[in-house]
Design a protein around this motif. Structure first.
Motif, PDB file in Angstrom:
ATOM      1  N   PHE A  56       0.841  -1.209   0.000  1.00 37.07           N
ATOM      2  CA  PHE A  56       0.000   0.000   0.000  1.00 37.07           C
ATOM      3  C   PHE A  56       0.873   1.255   0.000  1.00 37.07           C
ATOM      4  O   PHE A  56       2.042   1.223   0.387  1.00 37.07           O
ATOM      5  N   ARG A  57       0.279   2.343  -0.432  1.00 33.98           N
ATOM      6  CA  ARG A  57       0.935   3.647  -0.370  1.00 33.98           C
ATOM      7  C   ARG A  57      -0.137   4.734  -0.347  1.00 33.98           C
ATOM      8  O   ARG A  57      -1.293   4.499  -0.709  1.00 33.98           O
ATOM      9  N   VAL A  58       0.263   5.912   0.072  1.00 33.67           N
ATOM     10  CA  VAL A  58      -0.618   7.081   0.025  1.00 33.67           C
ATOM     11  C   VAL A  58      -0.189   7.904  -1.175  1.00 33.67           C
ATOM     12  O   VAL A  58       0.985   8.261  -1.314  1.00 33.67           O
ATOM     13  N   GLU A  59      -1.140   8.163  -2.053  1.00 28.23           N
ATOM     14  CA  GLU A  59      -0.854   8.927  -3.274  1.00 28.23           C
ATOM     15  C   GLU A  59      -1.954   9.962  -3.480  1.00 28.23           C
ATOM     16  O   GLU A  59      -3.129   9.599  -3.603  1.00 28.23           O
ATOM     17  N   SER A  60      -1.587  11.206  -3.497  1.00 24.19           N
ATOM     18  CA  SER A  60      -2.531  12.312  -3.706  1.00 24.19           C
ATOM     19  C   SER A  60      -3.714  12.249  -2.732  1.00 24.19           C
ATOM     20  O   SER A  60      -4.855  12.515  -3.104  1.00 24.19           O
ATOM     21  N   GLY A  61      -3.445  11.871  -1.486  1.00 27.86           N
ATOM     22  CA  GLY A  61      -4.485  11.835  -0.468  1.00 27.86           C
ATOM     23  C   GLY A  61      -5.297  10.560  -0.435  1.00 27.86           C
ATOM     24  O   GLY A  61      -6.204  10.421   0.386  1.00 27.86           O
ATOM     25  N   ASP A  62      -5.006   9.619  -1.332  1.00 25.15           N
ATOM     26  CA  ASP A  62      -5.731   8.350  -1.393  1.00 25.15           C
ATOM     27  C   ASP A  62      -4.838   7.207  -0.934  1.00 25.15           C
ATOM     28  O   ASP A  62      -3.617   7.254  -1.094  1.00 25.15           O
ATOM     29  N   LEU A  63      -5.454   6.159  -0.418  1.00 25.77           N
ATOM     30  CA  LEU A  63      -4.758   4.925  -0.072  1.00 25.77           C
ATOM     31  C   LEU A  63      -4.924   3.976  -1.247  1.00 25.77           C
ATOM     32  O   LEU A  63      -6.054   3.662  -1.639  1.00 25.77           O
ATOM     33  N   VAL A  64      -3.814   3.543  -1.829  1.00 23.67           N
ATOM     34  CA  VAL A  64      -3.883   2.707  -3.031  1.00 23.67           C
ATOM     35  C   VAL A  64      -2.883   1.555  -2.962  1.00 23.67           C
ATOM     36  O   VAL A  64      -1.901   1.603  -2.238  1.00 23.67           O
ATOM     37  N   TRP A  65      -3.183   0.552  -3.752  1.00 25.05           N
ATOM     38  CA  TRP A  65      -2.282  -0.580  -3.970  1.00 25.05           C
ATOM     39  C   TRP A  65      -2.082  -0.706  -5.478  1.00 25.05           C
ATOM     40  O   TRP A  65      -3.038  -0.570  -6.250  1.00 25.05           O
ATOM     41  N   GLY A  66      -0.843  -0.967  -5.874  1.00 29.27           N
ATOM     42  CA  GLY A  66      -0.556  -1.156  -7.300  1.00 29.27           C
ATOM     43  C   GLY A  66      -0.893   0.077  -8.110  1.00 29.27           C
ATOM     44  O   GLY A  66      -0.769   1.212  -7.643  1.00 29.27           O
ATOM     45  N   ASP A  67      -1.339  -0.154  -9.319  1.00 32.73           N
ATOM     46  CA  ASP A  67      -1.757   0.927 -10.214  1.00 32.73           C
ATOM     47  C   ASP A  67      -3.254   1.163 -10.010  1.00 32.73           C
ATOM     48  O   ASP A  67      -4.062   0.970 -10.903  1.00 32.73           O
ATOM     49  N   TYR A  68      -3.611   1.517  -8.780  1.00 38.12           N
ATOM     50  CA  TYR A  68      -5.005   1.655  -8.349  1.00 38.12           C
ATOM     51  C   TYR A  68      -5.754   0.333  -8.524  1.00 38.12           C
ATOM     52  O   TYR A  68      -6.946   0.322  -8.806  1.00 38.12           O
ATOM     53  N   ASP A  69      -5.042  -0.797  -8.338  1.00 34.64           N
ATOM     54  CA  ASP A  69      -5.677  -2.113  -8.380  1.00 34.64           C
ATOM     55  C   ASP A  69      -6.672  -2.258  -7.239  1.00 34.64           C
ATOM     56  O   ASP A  69      -7.674  -2.955  -7.355  1.00 34.64           O
ATOM     57  N   LEU A  70      -6.367  -1.622  -6.128  1.00 31.87           N
ATOM     58  CA  LEU A  70      -7.260  -1.625  -4.975  1.00 31.87           C
ATOM     59  C   LEU A  70      -7.198  -0.240  -4.353  1.00 31.87           C
ATOM     60  O   LEU A  70      -6.111   0.294  -4.111  1.00 31.87           O
ATOM     61  N   CYS A  71      -8.359   0.369  -4.159  1.00 31.90           N
ATOM     62  CA  CYS A  71      -8.439   1.674  -3.503  1.00 31.90           C
ATOM     63  C   CYS A  71      -9.836   1.806  -2.900  1.00 31.90           C
ATOM     64  O   CYS A  71     -10.752   1.082  -3.275  1.00 31.90           O
ATOM     65  N   PHE A  72      -9.964   2.706  -1.970  1.00 29.08           N
ATOM     66  CA  PHE A  72     -11.216   2.901  -1.254  1.00 29.08           C
ATOM     67  C   PHE A  72     -11.542   4.380  -1.192  1.00 29.08           C
ATOM     68  O   PHE A  72     -10.639   5.221  -1.175  1.00 29.08           O
ATOM     69  N   ALA A  73     -12.826   4.686  -1.117  1.00 28.82           N
ATOM     70  CA  ALA A  73     -13.252   6.076  -0.935  1.00 28.82           C
ATOM     71  C   ALA A  73     -12.730   6.575   0.410  1.00 28.82           C
ATOM     72  O   ALA A  73     -12.840   5.868   1.422  1.00 28.82           O
ATOM     73  N   VAL A  74     -12.156   7.758   0.432  1.00 34.18           N
ATOM     74  CA  VAL A  74     -11.593   8.312   1.661  1.00 34.18           C
ATOM     75  C   VAL A  74     -12.674   8.439   2.732  1.00 34.18           C
ATOM     76  O   VAL A  74     -12.418   8.180   3.910  1.00 34.18           O
ATOM     77  N   ALA A  75     -13.892   8.775   2.357  1.00 32.60           N
ATOM     78  CA  ALA A  75     -14.980   8.894   3.328  1.00 32.60           C
ATOM     79  C   ALA A  75     -15.246   7.559   4.018  1.00 32.60           C
ATOM     80  O   ALA A  75     -15.510   7.515   5.217  1.00 32.60           O
ATOM     81  N   ASP A  76     -15.155   6.439   3.280  1.00 31.78           N
ATOM     82  CA  ASP A  76     -15.348   5.124   3.881  1.00 31.78           C
ATOM     83  C   ASP A  76     -14.214   4.804   4.856  1.00 31.78           C
ATOM     84  O   ASP A  76     -14.447   4.240   5.920  1.00 31.78           O
ATOM     85  N   LEU A  77     -13.005   5.153   4.491  1.00 34.21           N
ATOM     86  CA  LEU A  77     -11.877   4.912   5.376  1.00 34.21           C
ATOM     87  C   LEU A  77     -11.965   5.788   6.629  1.00 34.21           C
ATOM     88  O   LEU A  77     -11.619   5.357   7.727  1.00 34.21           O
ATOM     89  N   TYR A  78     -12.434   7.005   6.460  1.00 32.03           N
ATOM     90  CA  TYR A  78     -12.576   7.928   7.572  1.00 32.03           C
ATOM     91  C   TYR A  78     -13.560   7.382   8.607  1.00 32.03           C
ATOM     92  O   TYR A  78     -13.340   7.466   9.803  1.00 32.03           O
ATOM     93  N   THR A  79     -14.660   6.800   8.129  1.00 31.10           N
ATOM     94  CA  THR A  79     -15.671   6.239   9.034  1.00 31.10           C
ATOM     95  C   THR A  79     -15.326   4.821   9.464  1.00 31.10           C
ATOM     96  O   THR A  79     -15.915   4.303  10.414  1.00 31.10           O
ATOM     97  N   GLY A  80     -14.395   4.189   8.757  1.00 33.05           N
ATOM     98  CA  GLY A  80     -14.020   2.817   9.087  1.00 33.05           C
ATOM     99  C   GLY A  80     -14.999   1.778   8.595  1.00 33.05           C
ATOM    100  O   GLY A  80     -14.974   0.631   9.016  1.00 33.05           O
ATOM    101  N   LYS A  81     -15.873   2.169   7.681  1.00 36.34           N
ATOM    102  CA  LYS A  81     -16.908   1.258   7.153  1.00 36.34           C
ATOM    103  C   LYS A  81     -16.614   0.932   5.705  1.00 36.34           C
ATOM    104  O   LYS A  81     -16.874   1.732   4.816  1.00 36.34           O
ATOM    105  N   LEU A  82     -16.044  -0.237   5.509  1.00 33.53           N
ATOM    106  CA  LEU A  82     -15.733  -0.661   4.140  1.00 33.53           C
ATOM    107  C   LEU A  82     -16.943  -1.340   3.591  1.00 33.53           C
ATOM    108  O   LEU A  82     -17.106  -2.092   2.853  1.00 33.53           O
TER     109      LEU A  82
END
Length: 107
Positions: free
Chosen positions: A81-107
Motif C-alpha cells: 500500500f501507499r498514500v498517493e494524492s491523499g488516497d490509499l492505493v495498492w498497485g496501479d489503483y488495483d485496490l483503492c477505497f473512498a476516503v470517506a469510507d476509510l474515515y468512518t471505518g466502514k468498508l
C-alpha cells in the motif's frame, strides 16, 4: 409487501440520501496524509484534519469473491500500500477505497 422489497424514497433529495451518516460541506476535502501497517491486515490511517483511524481490511478481503481483490490476502501483496494524492492505493489503483469510507471505518 412492496415496502419489504423496495427501500423508501422519502429520505432521498435530488439523488442524495438525506440520512447519509457522513456529510461534509462541499468545499471540505479530507485526505490521507500517512498510513502505517500495525498488524497483518490493519492499517493506521492519518488524515489531514488530525484524525486517526485504524482500519482492519481482513473482513473485506476474506469476503471478496473477485480474484483481483483476493490477491491482497497475500501479506506481501497487502503490504505494498501507499498514500498517493491523499488516497490509499495498492498497485496501479488495483485496490483503492473512498476516503470517506476509510474515515468512518466502514468498508
Amino acid at each position: 409487501m412492496d415496502r419489504l422489497l423496495h427501500s423508501s424514497s422519502s429520505g432521498v433529495v435530488r439523488g442524495y440520501h438525506a440520512t447519509d451518516p457522513l456529510t461534509w460541506p462541499p468545499d471540505v476535502v479530507v485526505a490521507i496524509v500517512n498510513a502505517e501497517l500495525i498488524s497483518s491486515y490493519t492499517l493506521r490511517l492519518y488524515f489531514e484534519d488530525g484524525f486517526t483511524r485504524d482500519v482492519d481490511f481482513e473482513p473485506f478481503l476474506t469476503q471478496a469473491v473477485h480474484p483481483q481483490i483476493r490477491q491482497f490476502l497475500a501479506p506481501e501483496r497487502f503490504q505494498t500500500f501507499r498514500v498517493e494524492s491523499g488516497d490509499l492505493v495498492w498497485g496501479d489503483y488495483d485496490l483503492c477505497f473512498a476516503v470517506a469510507d476509510l474515515y468512518t471505518g466502514k468498508l
